[in-house]
Write a protein that holds these residues in place. Structure first.
Motif, short mmCIF file in Angstrom:
data_model
loop_
_atom_site.label_atom_id
_atom_site.label_comp_id
_atom_site.label_asym_id
_atom_site.label_seq_id
_atom_site.Cartn_x
_atom_site.Cartn_y
_atom_site.Cartn_z
N PHE A 20 0.91 -1.04 0.52
CA PHE A 20 0.08 0.03 0.03
C PHE A 20 0.62 0.54 0.68
N TYR A 57 3.03 9.04 8.75
CA TYR A 57 1.88 9.69 9.25
C TYR A 57 1.35 10.62 9.99
N SER A 138 -9.28 2.74 -0.88
CA SER A 138 -8.19 3.44 -0.84
C SER A 138 -7.48 2.50 -1.43
N LYS A 164 -11.07 5.98 -3.53
CA LYS A 164 -10.52 7.00 -3.59
C LYS A 164 -9.07 6.66 -4.20
N LYS A 166 -5.16 7.71 -4.23
CA LYS A 166 -4.18 8.01 -3.39
C LYS A 166 -2.68 8.81 -4.60
N ASP A 191 -6.34 11.23 -2.53
CA ASP A 191 -6.15 11.38 -0.59
C ASP A 191 -4.63 12.14 -1.11
N ASN A 193 -2.00 13.09 0.90
CA ASN A 193 -1.64 12.78 2.46
C ASN A 193 -0.62 13.59 2.47
N GLU A 216 -8.32 14.64 0.20
CA GLU A 216 -7.60 14.42 0.95
C GLU A 216 -6.65 15.34 1.85
N ASP A 241 -7.58 14.77 7.08
CA ASP A 241 -7.30 14.37 7.58
C ASP A 241 -7.08 13.96 9.26
N LYS A 265 -11.10 9.55 12.28
CA LYS A 265 -10.12 7.91 12.70
C LYS A 265 -10.33 8.16 13.93
N GLY A 293 -9.57 4.85 8.12
CA GLY A 293 -8.48 3.43 7.91
C GLY A 293 -7.74 3.99 8.23
N MET A 294 -7.29 2.60 8.66
CA MET A 294 -5.36 3.35 8.61
C MET A 294 -5.32 1.35 9.04
N LEU A 295 -5.74 0.92 7.66
CA LEU A 295 -5.02 -0.59 7.60
C LEU A 295 -5.43 -1.36 8.75
N GLU A 296 -6.41 -1.87 9.66
CA GLU A 296 -6.66 -2.36 10.59
C GLU A 296 -6.75 -3.25 10.44
N ASP A 318 -13.35 4.22 5.14
CA ASP A 318 -12.65 3.48 4.16
C ASP A 318 -12.77 2.20 4.84
N TYR A 325 -7.86 -6.31 2.20
CA TYR A 325 -5.73 -6.28 2.87
C TYR A 325 -5.20 -8.12 3.22
#
Ligand code: OSB
Ligand code: MG
Length: 373
Positions: A20, A57, A138, A164, A166, A191, A193, A216, A241, A265, A293-296, A318, A325
């Protein structure tokens, strides 16, 4: 009432199916800190810290979160009686700066323990009203516009309600244009970042041609003033974000007009008390919110799904299903998405709504540390 008598930390290694890539770095294998919390009456729950492997991040990483938890959070939480989960956040903020992701992991776990003990679902305990939540995907930065178009096509065919993209300087206009030409009506957003500065304003204004739902966090991770200037130059709504780290920062966004949408988040803002306060503020001010989301793993995902069931979460989150994943998640059932892009909110059982697969977690564990009262 909830009173912790055991706090166990774990680090698990969970490989992503595909790397990712965002403008500030790439993730191949997640290193995730999990907490297992036990209350004096025997209730147990699991929670997840969303801090990443590197400080690209926010300033936190799994390693800072681990130390902050063992050296400062455990002593504040162990054996302390809480009558309401809303009391946890102030207790963690008193003379204790930053480290929102470390604090959120235990704060959100406390909400789940209250839910367990009161025999309600986490979503119900938060005040959620939705039976299912709309889901977006995302997509990380790809090697070419054509590769991105292919990924977007797959996502739309799967039913995702928002895609979304990136972006970063040089992998932005051509990529978004290619996707928009291939899918004229798709619900798209971008997004960045933090990859741009105000010097890029005219470049970012080119994105106005592509009818994006929002862009974003184009500018610095802690900026509000420059985002306000950029928003005045763009037709596309800015969604913040990284910059929204508390309800006060959300109030500042409204005052300064730094953006028109917020990605909430819970880890970034220190947990559910602040997430709900931001949600309520945004509802009062007609600012749409959605859950980031945070790739949980499936554990952190349970918390996001519960939060996204609040009425003000009006845009798709997200919150992709497990299979986006992982080859295999750490919860049963895994998180799934319907063909129309919806994830069901589990409300038929108390707590986080999924069973934590402890055997699987044992297999993935590389580090443990436990504290008892
Ligand atoms: O900016 O939203 C972000 C993942 C890691 C760090 C930052 C971000 C993201 C995502 C992933 O976009 C969303 C997801 O969990 O699917
Ligand atoms: Mg983001």
């Amino acid at each position: 009432m909830v009173q912790l008598v055991r706090i166990s930390l774990r680090e698990i290694h969970l490989p992503l199916k595909e790397p990712f890539r965002i403008s500030s770095g790439v993730c191949l294998d997640r290193r995730i800190m999990l907490l297992e919390l036990e209350d004096a009456d025997g209730a147990v729950t699991w929670s997840e810290c969303v801090a990443g492997e590197a400080p690209n991040y926010t300033s936190e990483t799994i390693d800072t979160a681990w130390i902050v938890t063992t050296d400062y959070i455990v002593e504040r939480m162990m054996g302390v009686s809480f009558n309401e989960p809303d009391e946890v956040h102030p207790a963690l903020e008193l003379n204790f700066r930053g480290h929102h992701m470390a604090k959120a992991a235990i704060e959100m776990g406390m909400w789940a323990l209250f839910a367990e003990k009161e025999q309600v679902s986490l979503a119900q305990r938060l005040g959620g009203t939705r039976a299912e939540i709309a889901t977006g995907i995302s997509l990380g930065i790809q090697d070419s516009p054509a590769a991105l178009v292919e990924r977007v096509g797959k996502a739309l065919a799967q039913g995702y309600r928002k895609v979304k993209l990136k972006i970063e300087p040089g992998r932005d206009i051509d990529y978004v244009r290619a996707v928009r030409e291939a899918f004229p009506d798709a619900p798209l957003m971008a997004d960045a970042n933090n990859a741009y500065t105000l010097a890029d304003t005219s470049r970012l204004a080119l994105l106005d041609a592509f009818n994006l739902m929002m862009i974003e966090q184009p500018l610095s991770h802690d900026d509000l003033v420059r985002h306000a200037e950029l928003q005045r130059a763009l037709r596309t709504p800015i969604c913040l974000d990284e910059s929204i780290t508390s309800v006060e920062r959300a109030e500042d966004m409204l005052t300064l007009k730094s953006g028109r949408i917020i990605n909430i988040k819970p880890g970034r803002v220190g947990g559910f008390q602040q997430s709900r306060a931001i949600h309520d503020l945004c509802v009062r001010n007609e600012i749409p919110v959605w859950c980031g989301g945070m790739l949980e793993s499936g554990i952190g995902r349970a918390y996001n799904v519960a939060l996204a069931s609040l009425a003000g979460f009006t845009k798709p989150g997200d919150v992709s299903p497990s299979a986006r994943y992982w080859a295999q998640d750490v919860v049963t059932p895994e998180w799934t998405m319907s063909a129309t892009g919806m994830v069901r909110v589990p409300t038929d059982r108390p707590g986080i709504g999924v069973t934590v697969n402890v055997d699987r977690i044992d297999d993935l564990t590389v580090r443990t540390e436990a504290f008892v009262a």
